[in-house]
Design a protein around this motif. Structure first.
Motif, PDB file in Angstrom:
ATOM      1  N   LEU A 118       0.805  -1.214   0.000  1.00 28.88           N
ATOM      2  CA  LEU A 118       0.000   0.000   0.000  1.00 28.88           C
ATOM      3  C   LEU A 118       0.849   1.280   0.000  1.00 28.88           C
ATOM      4  N   TRP A 119       1.802   1.321  -0.921  1.00 24.59           N
ATOM      5  CA  TRP A 119       2.516   2.544  -1.295  1.00 24.59           C
ATOM      6  C   TRP A 119       3.482   3.044  -0.217  1.00 24.59           C
ATOM      7  N   THR A 120       3.939   2.144   0.633  1.00 23.12           N
ATOM      8  CA  THR A 120       4.771   2.606   1.754  1.00 23.12           C
ATOM      9  C   THR A 120       6.237   2.188   1.665  1.00 23.12           C
TER      10      THR A 120
ATOM     11  N   ASP B 249      -0.011  10.137  13.285  1.00 23.24           N
ATOM     12  CA  ASP B 249       0.364   8.751  12.991  1.00 23.24           C
ATOM     13  C   ASP B 249      -0.231   8.146  11.721  1.00 23.24           C
ATOM     14  N   ASN B 250      -0.917   8.928  10.914  1.00 25.62           N
ATOM     15  CA  ASN B 250      -1.320   8.432   9.591  1.00 25.62           C
ATOM     16  C   ASN B 250      -1.686   9.593   8.686  1.00 25.62           C
ATOM     17  N   GLY B 251      -1.861   9.275   7.415  1.00 28.76           N
ATOM     18  CA  GLY B 251      -2.083  10.335   6.438  1.00 28.76           C
ATOM     19  C   GLY B 251      -3.352  11.131   6.695  1.00 28.76           C
ATOM     20  N   SER B 252      -4.419  10.430   7.071  1.00 24.28           N
ATOM     21  CA  SER B 252      -5.686  11.124   7.309  1.00 24.28           C
ATOM     22  C   SER B 252      -5.561  12.142   8.442  1.00 24.28           C
ATOM     23  N   THR B 253      -4.884  11.757   9.507  1.00 24.18           N
ATOM     24  CA  THR B 253      -4.751  12.696  10.626  1.00 24.18           C
ATOM     25  C   THR B 253      -3.824  13.847  10.251  1.00 24.18           C
TER      26      THR B 253
ATOM     27  N   ALA C 234     -10.183  13.938  -5.667  1.00 25.36           N
ATOM     28  CA  ALA C 234      -9.137  13.990  -4.636  1.00 25.36           C
ATOM     29  C   ALA C 234      -9.343  12.889  -3.600  1.00 25.36           C
ATOM     30  N   TYR C 235      -8.239  12.433  -3.050  1.00 27.36           N
ATOM     31  CA  TYR C 235      -8.310  11.509  -1.912  1.00 27.36           C
ATOM     32  C   TYR C 235      -7.345  11.994  -0.838  1.00 27.36           C
ATOM     33  N   HIS C 236      -7.883  12.253   0.351  1.00 25.60           N
ATOM     34  CA  HIS C 236      -7.030  12.743   1.430  1.00 25.60           C
ATOM     35  C   HIS C 236      -7.172  11.920   2.703  1.00 25.60           C
ATOM     36  N   GLY C 237      -7.829  10.767   2.607  1.00 24.84           N
ATOM     37  CA  GLY C 237      -7.956   9.913   3.778  1.00 24.84           C
ATOM     38  C   GLY C 237      -9.408   9.609   4.090  1.00 24.84           C
ATOM     39  N   ASP C 238      -9.622   8.855   5.153  1.00 21.23           N
ATOM     40  CA  ASP C 238     -10.954   8.317   5.439  1.00 21.23           C
ATOM     41  C   ASP C 238     -11.595   8.833   6.722  1.00 21.23           C
TER      42      ASP C 238
ATOM     43  N   ILE D 237      -4.548  20.047  -2.203  1.00 23.17           N
ATOM     44  CA  ILE D 237      -4.285  19.391  -3.488  1.00 23.17           C
ATOM     45  C   ILE D 237      -3.234  18.281  -3.328  1.00 23.17           C
ATOM     46  N   GLU D 238      -3.401  17.217  -4.096  1.00 23.45           N
ATOM     47  CA  GLU D 238      -2.333  16.217  -4.251  1.00 23.45           C
ATOM     48  C   GLU D 238      -1.524  16.641  -5.477  1.00 23.45           C
ATOM     49  N   PRO D 239      -0.207  16.597  -5.422  1.00 24.90           N
ATOM     50  CA  PRO D 239       0.590  16.980  -6.594  1.00 24.90           C
ATOM     51  C   PRO D 239       0.234  16.132  -7.817  1.00 24.90           C
TER      52      PRO D 239
ATOM     53  N   VAL E 109      -0.501  21.098   0.542  1.00 24.77           N
ATOM     54  CA  VAL E 109      -0.121  20.065  -0.422  1.00 24.77           C
ATOM     55  C   VAL E 109      -0.039  18.729   0.306  1.00 24.77           C
ATOM     56  N   ASP E 110      -0.788  17.766  -0.197  1.00 29.68           N
ATOM     57  CA  ASP E 110      -0.845  16.439   0.408  1.00 29.68           C
ATOM     58  C   ASP E 110       0.134  15.523  -0.336  1.00 29.68           C
ATOM     59  N   GLU E 111       1.306  15.350   0.270  1.00 23.58           N
ATOM     60  CA  GLU E 111       2.321  14.466  -0.327  1.00 23.58           C
ATOM     61  C   GLU E 111       2.394  13.137   0.430  1.00 23.58           C
ATOM     62  N   VAL E 112       1.276  12.741   1.012  1.00 22.49           N
ATOM     63  CA  VAL E 112       1.245  11.472   1.742  1.00 22.49           C
ATOM     64  C   VAL E 112       1.669  10.324   0.814  1.00 22.49           C
ATOM     65  N   ALA E 113       1.198  10.363  -0.436  1.00 18.32           N
ATOM     66  CA  ALA E 113       1.544   9.287  -1.376  1.00 18.32           C
ATOM     67  C   ALA E 113       2.800   9.608  -2.177  1.00 18.32           C
ATOM     68  N   THR E 114       2.969  10.881  -2.546  1.00 15.71           N
ATOM     69  CA  THR E 114       4.026  11.232  -3.498  1.00 15.71           C
ATOM     70  C   THR E 114       5.377  11.499  -2.840  1.00 15.71           C
TER      71      THR E 114
ATOM     72  N   ALA F  45       3.204  11.034   5.062  1.00 14.62           N
ATOM     73  CA  ALA F  45       2.966   9.812   5.850  1.00 14.62           C
ATOM     74  C   ALA F  45       3.582   8.610   5.126  1.00 14.62           C
ATOM     75  N   LYS F  46       2.778   7.911   4.352  1.00 16.70           N
ATOM     76  CA  LYS F  46       3.139   6.609   3.767  1.00 16.70           C
ATOM     77  C   LYS F  46       4.635   6.223   3.757  1.00 16.70           C
ATOM     78  N   GLY F  47       5.458   6.913   2.952  1.00 12.88           N
ATOM     79  CA  GLY F  47       6.861   6.496   2.832  1.00 12.88           C
ATOM     80  C   GLY F  47       7.773   6.989   3.948  1.00 12.88           C
TER      81      GLY F  47
HETATM   82  C1  LIG Z   1      -3.143   7.252   1.631  1.00 14.33           C
HETATM   83  C2  LIG Z   1      -3.384   8.688   1.518  1.00 14.33           C
HETATM   84  C3  LIG Z   1      -3.933   9.417   2.590  1.00 14.33           C
HETATM   85  C4  LIG Z   1      -4.420   8.757   3.847  1.00 14.33           C
HETATM   86  O1  LIG Z   1      -3.381   8.183   4.579  1.00 14.33           O
HETATM   87  P1  LIG Z   1      -3.725   7.053   5.696  1.00 14.33           P
HETATM   88  O2  LIG Z   1      -2.408   6.814   6.351  1.00 14.33           O
HETATM   89  O3  LIG Z   1      -4.235   5.872   4.944  1.00 14.33           O
HETATM   90  O4  LIG Z   1      -4.733   7.634   6.594  1.00 14.33           O
HETATM   91  C5  LIG Z   1      -4.063  10.776   2.448  1.00 14.33           C
HETATM   92  N1  LIG Z   1      -3.692  11.394   1.335  1.00 14.33           N
HETATM   93  C6  LIG Z   1      -3.160  10.741   0.286  1.00 14.33           C
HETATM   94  C7  LIG Z   1      -2.743  11.499  -0.921  1.00 14.33           C
HETATM   95  C8  LIG Z   1      -2.996   9.356   0.333  1.00 14.33           C
HETATM   96  O5  LIG Z   1      -2.511   8.700  -0.707  1.00 14.33           O
END
Ligand SMILES: *Cc1c(COP(=O)(O)O)cnc(C)c1O
Length: 461
Positions: free
Chosen positions: A55-57, A113-117, A155-159, A227-229, A260-265, A289-291
């Motif tokens: 899952l992209w980590t 402790d995670n991307g959503s937070t 857009a996806y920024h978490g749950d 925004i996600e890049p 800017v949400d670089e959780v994935a990028t 977050a992720k990486g």
């Molecule tokens: C995965 C993701 C999130 C959420 O991160 P979680 O750790 O799953 O809560 C937020 N923004 C982006 C761009 C993501 O890819």
């Protein structure tokens, strides 16, 4: 515990995320017991290439020697101590490092402790900033109206509820609509299905002017734009070159904070340490977050500027404190790992080596282009989306009920590759440590799976 028992108890007691359990319960669960570099090993000893970096980590691989040592080393000192009013060396050193390597004017690090937070924190900081920002009485009053957010379609920024409120993925989030706060949506440029495609020379301009006009229109009531890049979860969609920079300019011009949400990028995913670097974008708030820990432990960070930080400083009784914190915020084990993760980038020359591998991946992906059901291949570094369509000419999608993406990915297990689609977009997110040979194998496997499931062998393969 026997393998059979593990499988039985998984079905009996586990509720898996983003998983239709009705389907899941019909199949034998795949239980991963070990990791080794870019491979996952199940309880029967079968090896799978980790095509989605768990899952992209995963960055430097599973069961990585230096990261393992960093974890043990840190655990022999301390595994948890709070950051609420106390501190610890790993969190301090990591904060310094993050400020050094991230783009622009970011000087303050707030952990979670995670991307959503991390996203929730950015939203709350942006909101509270305008409520507390000092100025002339007239100005201050106007700023207090800046309570809303702008986000992009897809857009996806978490749950969590806040990050879903600024999300644009109806499939996941529609049902929660009554629970969400209202946020303004701007259409995200989607070049493969471009609404302005009648004007191929000027479509980029149309997208940009549409976006600028909306930011201007909403600015007075808007605290921040998020925004996600490049949009990950909606199928690896990248805006045309220059668009991201124009978003930054419009935000600056109209006094809208840029999150800017670089959780994935983040952390090398797109070929640069951070995707902001591709267009020299300098966010006011950045989420990571992720990486961040190389895929070892949950850790996230929200970085911000001195300017925003200043608005929260005041005598305690004025209640300008940022009242937010999670129990495991800035956990020492996780921070220690993140430090080692970043050190390994330099030690192993990861980004330099990645350049060639990205090129190699591009060539390997071209194998798939001529397949009659491959509509679009979108690659940005080690982030790839392969969009499958029923009709290549009309770009007509497969019916949802055929679950084409899921079937192709399910088939890949047979060939020893783990994939997870986003709808009918096949996602490839190999660990940055993947070798060229492994990348070739990954792309060949996808091709074989397309053949198996969709029965069409491309002419030149
Ligand atoms: C995965 C993701 C999130 C959420 O991160 P979680 O750790 O799953 O809560 C937020 N923004 C982006 C761009 C993501 O890819």
């Amino acid at each position: 515990m026997t393998k059979k028992n593990l499988e039985r108890l998984d079905h009996k007691h586990l509720w898996h995320p983003f998983t239709q359990m009705e389907e899941y319960e019909k199949e034998k669960p795949l239980i991963i017991e070990k990791g080794d570099g870019c491979y996952l090993v199940d309880i029967y000893g079968k090896r799978y290439f980790d095509g989605i970096s768990s899952l992209w980590t995963i960055v430097h691989g599973h069961n990585q020697r230096n990261l393992n040592h960093a974890l043990i080393h840190q655990s022999q000192k301390i595994s948890h101590s709070t950051l609420l009013g106390l501190s610890h060396p790993s969190a301090i050193k990591l904060a310094e490092k993050l400020v050094q390597i991230t783009p622009g004017r970011l000087t303050k690090v707030f952990y979670s402790d995670n991307g959503s937070t991390a996203v929730e924190i950015a939203l709350k900081m942006a909101f509270q900033y305008w409520q507390q920002k000092r100025g002339s009485p007239g100005q201050t009053k106007r700023w207090r109206n800046k309570t809303k957010f702008i986000h992009f379609s897809g857009a996806y920024h978490g749950d969590t509820i806040g990050s879903v409120s600024v999300g644009g993925m109806d499939l996941f989030h529609k049902i929660y609509h009554p629970l969400l706060f209202r946020s303004k949506k701007i259409p995200y440029p989607h070049c493969y299905r471009c609404p302005y495609k009648k004007h191929p020379q000027t479509c980029h301009k149309e997208c940009v002017s549409d976006m600028k006009q909306k930011i201007r229109q909403y600015a007075n009531e808007t605290a921040a734009l998020i925004i996600e890049p490049l949009q990950g979860a909606s199928g690896m969609r990248k805006s045309p070159r220059g668009y991201f920079k124009e978003v930054e300019r419009a935000c600056q011009k109209h006094r809208v904070l840029l999150i800017v949400d670089e959780v994935a990028t983040g952390f090398g995913r797109t070929g640069k340490m951070f995707a902001c670097e591709h267009e020299r974008v300098q966010p006011d708030l950045l989420t990571l977050a992720k990486g961040l820990t190389g895929g070892y432990l949950p850790l996230a960070a929200t970085l911000t500027t001195q300017e925003i930080y200043q608005a929260f400083k005041a005598p305690y009784h004025l209640s300008k404190t940022f009242f937010h914190g999670h129990t495991y915020t800035g956990n020492p084990l996780a921070s220690g790992l993140a430090l080692e993760n970043i050190r390994l980038f330099q030690k192993n020359g990861v980004l330099k080596k990645l350049k060639e591998k990205i090129q190699h991946l591009r060539i390997s992906l071209s194998l798939l282009e001529s397949h009659p059901h491959v509509g679009d291949i979108r690659q940005c570094g080690f982030m790839v989306g392969i969009e499958l369509v029923e009709n290549k000419k009309t770009k007509k999608m497969f019916p949802l009920s055929q679950k084409v993406g899921a079937r192709v990915c399910r088939r890949a297990r047979y060939y020893g590759v783990i994939l997870r689609p986003l709808g009918d977009v096949i996602v490839l997110m190999p660990p940055l440590s993947a070798t060229k040979r492994q990348l070739t194998y990954l792309c060949r496997t996808v091709l074989k799976c397309l053949y198996d499931e969709l029965g069409a062998w491309p002419k030149n393969a």
